[in-house]
Enzyme design. Structure first.
Site, PDB file in Angstrom:
ATOM      1  N   PHE A 167      41.524  41.734  38.675  1.00 40.08           N
ATOM      2  CA  PHE A 167      41.979  43.095  38.381  1.00 40.08           C
ATOM      3  C   PHE A 167      40.989  44.064  38.995  1.00 40.08           C
ATOM      4  O   PHE A 167      39.810  44.085  38.630  1.00 40.08           O
ATOM      5  CB  PHE A 167      42.103  43.383  36.872  1.00 40.08           C
ATOM      6  N   ASP A 224      32.651  43.576  41.901  1.00 44.49           N
ATOM      7  CA  ASP A 224      33.295  44.616  41.096  1.00 44.49           C
ATOM      8  C   ASP A 224      32.730  44.495  39.676  1.00 44.49           C
ATOM      9  O   ASP A 224      33.150  43.643  38.902  1.00 44.49           O
ATOM     10  CB  ASP A 224      34.821  44.429  41.098  1.00 44.49           C
ATOM     11  N   LYS A 241      33.724  53.023  34.759  1.00 41.18           N
ATOM     12  CA  LYS A 241      33.733  52.923  33.297  1.00 41.18           C
ATOM     13  C   LYS A 241      32.450  53.425  32.618  1.00 41.18           C
ATOM     14  O   LYS A 241      32.216  54.621  32.594  1.00 41.18           O
ATOM     15  CB  LYS A 241      34.086  51.490  32.906  1.00 41.18           C
TER      16      LYS A 241
HETATM   17  C1  LIG Z   1      39.066  49.011  34.884  1.00 45.39           C
HETATM   18  C2  LIG Z   1      38.747  48.262  36.103  1.00 45.39           C
HETATM   19  C3  LIG Z   1      39.050  48.773  37.387  1.00 45.39           C
HETATM   20  C4  LIG Z   1      39.803  50.065  37.590  1.00 45.39           C
HETATM   21  O1  LIG Z   1      39.165  51.173  37.070  1.00 45.39           O
HETATM   22  P1  LIG Z   1      40.000  52.544  36.800  1.00 45.39           P
HETATM   23  O2  LIG Z   1      38.970  53.530  36.386  1.00 45.39           O
HETATM   24  O3  LIG Z   1      40.981  52.231  35.721  1.00 45.39           O
HETATM   25  O4  LIG Z   1      40.673  52.885  38.084  1.00 45.39           O
HETATM   26  C5  LIG Z   1      38.657  48.031  38.479  1.00 45.39           C
HETATM   27  N1  LIG Z   1      38.016  46.859  38.343  1.00 45.39           N
HETATM   28  C6  LIG Z   1      37.727  46.328  37.143  1.00 45.39           C
HETATM   29  C7  LIG Z   1      36.981  45.039  37.061  1.00 45.39           C
HETATM   30  C8  LIG Z   1      38.092  47.006  35.991  1.00 45.39           C
HETATM   31  O5  LIG Z   1      37.823  46.470  34.787  1.00 45.39           O
END
Ligand SMILES: *Cc1c(COP(=O)(O)O)cnc(C)c1O
Length: 409
Positions: A143, A230, A259
């Site tokens: 994700f 990520d 985040k």
């Molecule tokens: C939440 C998340 C995203 C996307 O972040 P947004 O601020 O919702 O666009 C990308 N990668 C990971 C691992 C995430 O948990």
């Protein structure tokens, strides 16, 4: 039972907002530390933490004060001009995370997009791969966000379906499988990057084998590929280290943060890398009106400072062990728990039911009734990720709520 006030508010949200989420039926109006309150003043432990964006706790006082002070002075200039906070905030953030440069953006998905652009450009200009043929390897179950390019390599059918034509240049391999990675890298000269989550959060808190990330990092070095971590969900102390890659003492060529980078006050994301890699990006080749604004900068700096000064990594590590051990001890008594997994305070229980079962949702409703909010993920898992400011005492009271709720299933 929902009150009339809640029913009205839920109805309004469902009428006027896109129906792209399936929220747990609870309407929140206030948050402080590890707690949130609904419109009837019922108090809950927040065990989602806005997908790990509020690691520093809801309405964190220290960040709030910084936020208010800066909001009264200057909020947005765009990068058409210099501002007095950008340089020093990024000096602090890059030094904490051990990088030379950062490209500031807003949402997580945008930062992933940014990393993809940097990686491709590096591929053409430094690695010298064939024009328009660059490939990035991604993992099954990933994700990385919701933009058109990012959903193009999502493994989740519903995230992609009817959003085409999709962006090419991505190939998927199994997660936790460094042998597949080597096979790909060996046979394809156009690969420029490997994009991976150190733990797959949305994928159901999938923790790879110890050594997996190290092996992948070494392969990336061997074949001259950028290792892109990520850490949007795993970063900022969530897993018991500042970055989840630190569990294996590796440093990604590119680290993506979002985040908790701004403690839930403001959308701030960023791509961290070396001077050498970042310098492929030149004037006019990337940008964002809000990226690097002074309010975002001071909030992010304060949020990271708070996390460091309050030893949130050590807390997450220590309390995570207690959390998992407590639930593992319950497995014999609570047959609904199949297994418990995670690192630090990013954990999940896998339930003894199939992925289409109603049980996970009903457990979350029961926990809600008992004063704790969490959500099912990937069908038969429930993720548990409280704000990292939780105390040991609070952890034990929440564990009591969790086990009490599980008893009925
Ligand atoms: C939440 C998340 C995203 C996307 O972040 P947004 O601020 O919702 O666009 C990308 N990668 C990971 C691992 C995430 O948990």
């Amino acid at each position: 039972m929902l009150s009339n006030v809640e029913k009205t508010l839920i109805n309004k949200e469902e009428t006027f907002c896109s129906n792209t989420y399936h929220p747990l039926p609870v309407v929140l109006k206030k948050g402080k530390g590890v707690f949130v309150w609904d419109v009837n003043n019922k108090k809950y432990f927040d065990y989602l933490s806005a997908y790990s964006a509020v690691n520093q706790g809801h309405c964190n006082k220290q960040i709030l004060n910084t936020f208010i002070k800066q909001a009264k002075k200057l909020t947005l200039t765009s990068r058409a001009f210099y501002n007095n906070e950008l340089g020093s905030s990024l000096e602090y953030i890059t030094s904490v995370f051990g990088y030379e440069k950062m490209l500031p953006m807003n949402s997580g998905a945008e930062a992933v997009e940014t990393a993809i652009k940097i990686c491709r450009k590096w591929g053409y200009e430094v690695k010298k791969v064939q024009h328009n043929k660059a490939k990035i390897i991604v993992c099954d179950g990933n994700f990385h966000g919701r933009t058109t390019t990012v959903v193009s390599f999502s493994s989740h059918h519903g995230s992609r379906e009817n959003f085409g034509p999709l962006t090419g240049g991505f190939e998927t391999i199994n997660y936790n499988d460094s042998v597949s990675l080597e096979k790909k890298l060996k046979n394809d000269k156009n690969i420029v990057g490997f994009l991976v989550e150190p733990i797959q959060g949305e994928g159901g808190v999938v923790v790879p084998d110890d050594g997996y990330l190290t092996k992948c990092k070494k392969l990336c070095e061997k074949y001259n590929i950028l290792f892109i971590a990520d850490e949007i969900q795993t970063g900022v102390c969530r897993t018991g280290e500042l970055l989840a890659c630190h569990h294996e003492n590796i440093k990604a060529d590119i680290t993506i943060l979002g985040k908790a980078l701004a403690g839930g006050f403001y959308p701030v994301s960023g791509v961290l890398t070396s001077k050498k890699i970042m310098n492929v990006m030149k004037v006019g080749q990337h940008g964002s009106t809000f990226g690097g604004n002074p309010l975002a900068c001071v909030v992010a700096k304060e949020a990271i400072k708070f996390a460091i000064e309050n030893n949130l990594s050590e807390k997450a590590h220590k309390l995570g062990l207690i959390f998992r051990n407590y639930l593992i001890d319950q497995i014999e008594k609570l047959s609904i728990i199949k297994s418990v997994r995670g690192k630090g305070l990013l954990n999940a229980i896998v339930l003894n039911c199939d992925v289409n079962s109603e049980i996970p949702w009903n457990i979350c409703l029961s926990m809600r009734d008992n004063g704790l909010l969490a959500k099912p993920t990937q069908g038969n898992k429930i993720r548990f990720a409280p704000p990292l400011v939780i105390t040991e005492k609070q952890l034990f009271s929440s564990l009591k709520i969790i086990t009490k709720s599980l008893k009925n299933f």
